[in-house]
Design an enzyme around this catalytic site. Structure first.
Site, PDB file in Angstrom:
ATOM      1  CB  CYS A 168      -0.665   0.226   1.435  1.00 16.71           C
ATOM      2  SG  CYS A 168      -1.979  -1.294   1.196  1.00 16.71           S
ATOM      3  CG  HIS A 309      -3.630   4.623   4.520  1.00 21.16           C
ATOM      4  ND1 HIS A 309      -2.971   4.094   3.426  1.00 21.16           N
ATOM      5  CD2 HIS A 309      -3.948   3.000   4.904  1.00 21.16           C
ATOM      6  CE1 HIS A 309      -3.216   2.529   2.944  1.00 21.16           C
ATOM      7  NE2 HIS A 309      -3.784   2.208   3.562  1.00 21.16           N
ATOM      8  CD  GLU A 320      -4.352   7.163   8.405  1.00 22.80           C
ATOM      9  OE1 GLU A 320      -3.699   7.411   7.866  1.00 22.80           O
ATOM     10  OE2 GLU A 320      -5.072   6.373   7.755  1.00 22.80           O
ATOM     11  CE  LYS A 341      -6.501   3.955   0.776  1.00 24.03           C
ATOM     12  NZ  LYS A 341      -5.993   4.958   1.086  1.00 24.03           N
ATOM     13  CG  HIS A 346      -7.130   0.374   0.026  1.00 24.66           C
ATOM     14  ND1 HIS A 346      -6.199   1.380  -0.664  1.00 24.66           N
ATOM     15  CD2 HIS A 346      -7.228   0.037   1.167  1.00 24.66           C
ATOM     16  CE1 HIS A 346      -5.176   0.805  -0.240  1.00 24.66           C
ATOM     17  NE2 HIS A 346      -5.671   0.449   0.832  1.00 24.66           N
ATOM     18  CG  PHE A 405      -1.085  -6.220   3.495  1.00 25.76           C
ATOM     19  CD1 PHE A 405      -2.204  -5.585   4.918  1.00 25.76           C
ATOM     20  CD2 PHE A 405      -1.657  -6.350   2.513  1.00 25.76           C
ATOM     21  CE1 PHE A 405      -3.213  -5.980   4.263  1.00 25.76           C
ATOM     22  CE2 PHE A 405      -3.267  -7.289   2.248  1.00 25.76           C
ATOM     23  CZ  PHE A 405      -4.046  -6.643   3.470  1.00 25.76           C
TER      24      PHE A 405
END
Length: 421
Positions: A168, A309, A320, A341, A346, A405
């Site tokens: 990501c 994010h 976050e 997003k 995403h 990830f």
């Protein structure tokens, strides 16, 4: 080393779920219009998630030769279209670039999946026993690195051609690498950003197994991506390409063109914790943000907007939120933030570039991009997420955040360009 060399964005281009081009993207941002829809790229009736943020009405043949369409992944024409718009937006003709400039143009694309969609098609043909043979391009055109090569070939760009694949955070890291390359004097012009087209049967099935995608909103697709809302249940897979032309100050001044924004700072960390999870304290994402602020030479109080994010998973959103509070301190409660997003789904490795382009559009247009679909309060997500539609506001400096990830975290600081001195 040229530590004082500054890096400026001079052009941007995008192909996203709102449509083709910057104008469509900016309109979607201003209106807070969600672009998540029922999935159409393949039959998903057997899957728990049946929504996606696809690029609508996209004609690949307009961007690659018809004879090449069966030889490349869907992500290739998306990236080529965005790259061409970025050059045009910078006042350059993609068909008539000066030879000296073209031969040194560096292409760097961040992508988590790369050309895996093409590989998946080839595997399906092979293992499915289709009469059509596997393409002779099955191996070279399935590699991640081919994505940048295709962009370079389409533009005749003779400089280095690279793909950075980091999950990501791929395009955020690519923009950070571009900043470092310009500072080091290794390049004066670099076409950099993110491209992703990973809405495929196997990838979506994998995310369903991982239980990270939304499954409760199949009948109300426009409401499925809902970061920071207490009733969120996962992210919506997206696709698209967001490319930026980033140039050295010397190159921009010599050209007489005016920059759009400055890429001012970059920070990255690895939590070294888990393949898909993150620690609850948010310490490492916060450290990546602080490193970006330090690299840019700005204080938390200088930040007017944070592009999150903001995936829509319960873990990501609350961690976050804690990380932003840890990085910005008391200022976190005063700064506008938003999760792009919620509007575009995403797009995996391209999401960082999508957030940077959104921040620059807001910076140039005097608005704060919004977060859609926040319907239910969540006590763990209590920042100002600019709910609903965009809000008028000044962005002098923006912090653009990515968590991925593999315990990866990355952040960029983008600054408004003051009149040349």
């Amino acid at each position: 080393m040229h530590a004082s060399r500054r890096a400026f964005v001079t052009g941007m281009g995008c192909v996203g779920p709102h449509g083709l081009g910057l104008e469509a993207y900016e309109s979607g941002l201003r209106m807070g219009r969600t672009a998540t829809r029922p999935l159409t790229l393949f039959d998903a009736d057997h899957l728990a998630c049946r929504v996606a943020a696809e690029v609508p009405d996209f004609d690949p043949d307009a961007w690659v030769l018809p004879r090449d369409r069966g030889r490349v992944a869907r992500v290739v024409p998306l990236a080529v279209a965005a790259a061409r718009e970025a050059l045009t937006h910078a006042g350059l003709d993609p068909e008539a670039l000066p030879e000296a400039w073209r031969s040194s143009l560096h292409v760097l694309v961040g992508s988590g999946a790369g050309c895996v969609e093409y590989a998946e098609r080839q595997y399906a043909a092979f293992f499915g026993g289709e009469a059509r043979p596997v393409s002779p391009y099955a191996v070279p055109c399935s590699t991640a690195g081919m994505l940048a090569s295709e962009v370079s070939i389409a533009l005749g760009a003779g400089g280095p051609s690279h793909v950075l694949s980091n999950g990501c955070t791929s395009s955020t890291d690519a923009l950070g690498a571009a900043l470092d390359l310009i500072r080091a004097g290794r390049t004066d012009s670099i076409l950099v950003g993110g491209a992703e087209s990973c809405i495929t049967p196997a990838i979506l099935a994998g995310f369903c197994s991982l239980r990270v995608v939304s499954t409760h909103w199949n009948e109300m697709a426009a409401r499925a991506s809902r970061p920071m809302s207490g009733d969120r249940d996962g992210f919506v897979l997206g696709e698209g390409a967001w490319m930026l032309l980033v140039e050295s100050e010397d190159r921009v001044r010599a050209s007489g063109r005016l920059p759009l924004a400055q890429i001012a700072g970059y920070g990255a960390t690895c939590e070294a914790f888990h393949r898909v999870a993150m620690r609850e304290d948010g310490a490492e994402p916060a450290r990546a943000m602080r490193l970006a602020l330090e690299d840019a030479g700005v204080l938390p109080a200088d930040i007017d907007y944070v592009n999150l994010h903001g995936t829509g998973t319960a873990l990501n959103d609350r961690v976050e939120t804690r990380a932003v509070k840890a990085a910005l301190g008391p200022h976190a409660g005063r700064v506008a933030t938003s999760a792009t997003k919620s509007l575009i789904g995403h797009p995996q490795g391209a999401s960082g570039a999508a957030g940077v382009v959104a921040a620059i559009l807001g910076m140039r247009g005097g608005f704060l991009p919004p977060t859609a679909n926040i319907d239910t309060p969540d006590p763990d997500c209590d920042l100002d997420y600019v709910p609903g539609r965009a809000r008028s506001g000044e962005i002098r400096a923006a912090l653009c955040n990515c968590l991925g990830f593999g315990s990866k975290n990355a952040a960029l600081v983008v600054r408004r360009v003051e009149p040349w001195r």
